[in-house]
Design an enzyme around this catalytic site. Structure first.
Site, PDB file in Angstrom:
ATOM      1  N   ASP A  33     -71.967   4.343 -54.582  1.00 26.69           N
ATOM      2  CA  ASP A  33     -73.048   3.907 -53.880  1.00 26.69           C
ATOM      3  C   ASP A  33     -74.105   4.920 -54.274  1.00 26.69           C
ATOM      4  O   ASP A  33     -74.084   6.144 -54.833  1.00 26.69           O
ATOM      5  CB  ASP A  33     -73.069   3.429 -52.643  1.00 26.69           C
ATOM      6  CG  ASP A  33     -73.925   2.259 -52.229  1.00 26.69           C
ATOM      7  OD1 ASP A  33     -75.091   2.175 -52.765  1.00 26.69           O
ATOM      8  OD2 ASP A  33     -73.754   1.893 -51.175  1.00 26.69           O
ATOM      9  N   GLU A  35     -77.061   5.882 -51.741  1.00 26.20           N
ATOM     10  CA  GLU A  35     -77.732   6.305 -50.641  1.00 26.20           C
ATOM     11  C   GLU A  35     -77.079   7.662 -50.100  1.00 26.20           C
ATOM     12  O   GLU A  35     -77.761   8.533 -49.213  1.00 26.20           O
ATOM     13  CB  GLU A  35     -77.861   5.464 -49.231  1.00 26.20           C
ATOM     14  CG  GLU A  35     -78.958   4.044 -49.757  1.00 26.20           C
ATOM     15  CD  GLU A  35     -78.182   2.861 -50.632  1.00 26.20           C
ATOM     16  OE1 GLU A  35     -77.205   3.192 -51.048  1.00 26.20           O
ATOM     17  OE2 GLU A  35     -78.945   1.973 -50.617  1.00 26.20           O
ATOM     18  N   HIS A  85     -74.380   0.130 -56.253  1.00 26.07           N
ATOM     19  CA  HIS A  85     -75.743   0.180 -55.677  1.00 26.07           C
ATOM     20  C   HIS A  85     -76.705  -0.803 -56.267  1.00 26.07           C
ATOM     21  O   HIS A  85     -76.852  -0.671 -57.716  1.00 26.07           O
ATOM     22  CB  HIS A  85     -76.280   1.719 -55.738  1.00 26.07           C
ATOM     23  CG  HIS A  85     -77.775   1.515 -55.176  1.00 26.07           C
ATOM     24  ND1 HIS A  85     -77.854   1.367 -53.632  1.00 26.07           N
ATOM     25  CD2 HIS A  85     -79.061   1.881 -55.845  1.00 26.07           C
ATOM     26  CE1 HIS A  85     -79.396   1.439 -53.824  1.00 26.07           C
ATOM     27  NE2 HIS A  85     -79.907   1.726 -54.709  1.00 26.07           N
ATOM     28  N   HIS A 129     -72.954   4.977 -47.066  1.00 27.82           N
ATOM     29  CA  HIS A 129     -74.072   5.257 -46.269  1.00 27.82           C
ATOM     30  C   HIS A 129     -73.543   4.648 -44.679  1.00 27.82           C
ATOM     31  O   HIS A 129     -72.536   3.625 -44.914  1.00 27.82           O
ATOM     32  CB  HIS A 129     -75.194   4.695 -46.605  1.00 27.82           C
ATOM     33  CG  HIS A 129     -75.270   3.415 -47.182  1.00 27.82           C
ATOM     34  ND1 HIS A 129     -75.221   2.131 -46.277  1.00 27.82           N
ATOM     35  CD2 HIS A 129     -75.102   2.892 -48.422  1.00 27.82           C
ATOM     36  CE1 HIS A 129     -75.258   0.874 -47.157  1.00 27.82           C
ATOM     37  NE2 HIS A 129     -75.100   1.553 -48.298  1.00 27.82           N
ATOM     38  N   HIS A 141     -77.685   0.498 -43.588  1.00 25.96           N
ATOM     39  CA  HIS A 141     -77.753  -0.928 -43.792  1.00 25.96           C
ATOM     40  C   HIS A 141     -76.247  -1.382 -44.178  1.00 25.96           C
ATOM     41  O   HIS A 141     -75.564  -0.753 -44.461  1.00 25.96           O
ATOM     42  CB  HIS A 141     -78.809  -1.254 -44.879  1.00 25.96           C
ATOM     43  CG  HIS A 141     -78.375  -0.859 -46.299  1.00 25.96           C
ATOM     44  ND1 HIS A 141     -78.513   0.473 -46.689  1.00 25.96           N
ATOM     45  CD2 HIS A 141     -77.648  -1.502 -47.277  1.00 25.96           C
ATOM     46  CE1 HIS A 141     -78.128   0.525 -47.773  1.00 25.96           C
ATOM     47  NE2 HIS A 141     -77.624  -0.624 -48.253  1.00 25.96           N
ATOM     48  N   GLU A 159     -70.284  -1.186 -45.196  1.00 25.42           N
ATOM     49  CA  GLU A 159     -69.553  -1.425 -46.284  1.00 25.42           C
ATOM     50  C   GLU A 159     -68.390  -0.703 -46.686  1.00 25.42           C
ATOM     51  O   GLU A 159     -67.312  -1.244 -47.208  1.00 25.42           O
ATOM     52  CB  GLU A 159     -70.758  -0.762 -47.478  1.00 25.42           C
ATOM     53  CG  GLU A 159     -72.115  -1.731 -47.408  1.00 25.42           C
ATOM     54  CD  GLU A 159     -73.096  -1.267 -48.221  1.00 25.42           C
ATOM     55  OE1 GLU A 159     -72.888  -0.214 -49.240  1.00 25.42           O
ATOM     56  OE2 GLU A 159     -74.435  -1.937 -48.150  1.00 25.42           O
TER      57      GLU A 159
END
Ligand SMILES: [Zn+2]
Length: 295
Positions: A33, A35, A85, A129, A141, A159
């Site tokens: 990902d 972030e 991502h 994240h 998020h 996630e």
């Protein structure tokens, strides 16, 4: 010694030597990902239109390559990298370690876990994240901006948590996660013994204290090497059922989502559904947060 007995001896030595030189296959799956990547903390880094997107891409592939080097150092024979991502087309094949296979583009059934099956031996999450609703945690998020919370069998997950439940279905251990301190701590809810590499400390949802990049890459490589080398597969975990509760920021998506017969409206912003198999639940979660267009 006669010629035939020499031949027998030579064949015998070859047979003895063969198992020592042949490496046992060891497949490692790496989901990357953005972030939680070393050095990333700004809105203009996370999507293709952003002014600093090119920089973020470079930072992303550098963290990924550190994990890949470590995985091979730890005994991996095959490494599959899944770009996880946004557009999921951030990692460039020309920049990534040439030994890996790269899964690219977001039009996937299993999103961040596309391509995973029970043939893998270990999973590494890079650049993860914090989940939606975390008061601290860079870009906290879950899935996309539309979710306020996601629960699987009563446990609130982000996630990393949702992906870990899918990993357990296949019996493949999540051995390592990298991200900010909140993301790493959160991963321990679903994978208590996961090896964490904290690449930055979240001050709030944007401000961070960044660690030196050479240090984080060195640590990612070393942790990947050690966690892959000591990875142990476990039997697949198939629970009786997977009940998913999704709370959205506004009622628009829940209203549309009830078009799926099994999706029940619990409150105006919360839906619930149950599936027997985690891969099926995972696909529907992804459809509900990503593929309903409210424009
Ligand atoms: Zn994400």
């Amino acid at each position: 010694m006669t010629r035939p007995s020499l031949l027998v001896l030579a064949l015998g030595l070859l047979t003895l030597a063969a198992p020592m030189s042949a490496q046992r296959p060891m497949k490692v799956y790496i989901s990357v990902d953005l972030e939680g990547i070393s050095g990333v903390n700004s809105d203009n880094q996370t999507s293709a239109a952003g002014a600093e997107y090119g920089r973020a891409r470079k930072l992303m592939v550098d963290d990924a390559n550190a994990a890949i080097r470590g995985a091979f150092d730890g005994g991996a024979t095959d490494v599959v990298v899944n770009d996880s991502h946004g557009s999921q087309r951030n990692l460039l094949p020309e920049d990534i370690d040439p030994r890996v296979k790269l899964i690219s583009h977001s039009f996937k059934r299993y999103g961040m876990m596309e391509g995973l099956d029970s043939s893998f031996h270990a999973i590494i999450f890079v650049g993860y994240h914090a989940k939606a609703g975390s008061p601290r945690g860079v870009f906290a998020h879950t899935g996309s901006g539309v979710l306020a919370d996601l629960q699987i069998n009563g446990v609130s997950v982000g996630e990393g948590g949702m992906n870990a439940v899918l990993a357990r279905w296949y019996g493949v251990p999540v051995v390592m996660v990298t991200g900010d301190d909140v993301a790493v701590e959160e991963q321990r809810v679903t994978v208590p013994d996961v090896r964490g590499v904290v690449v930055k400390r979240a001050i709030n949802s944007r401000a961070v204290e960044l660690r030196p990049l050479v240090e984080t890459r060195r640590e990612i490589q070393q942790a990947a090497k050690e966690s892959v080398a000591s990875a142990r597969k476990s039997p697949p975990e198939h629970l009786a059922q997977y009940t998913v509760r999704m709370t959205f920021r506004d009622p628009t998506i829940p209203e549309v989502a009830t078009a799926f017969r099994e999706v029940r409206l619990v409150t105006p912003t919360t839906v619930e559904f149950t599936r027997d198999a985690m891969p099926d639940a995972y696909r529907l979660i992804r459809v509900l947060y990503r593929f309903i267009n409210t424009d």
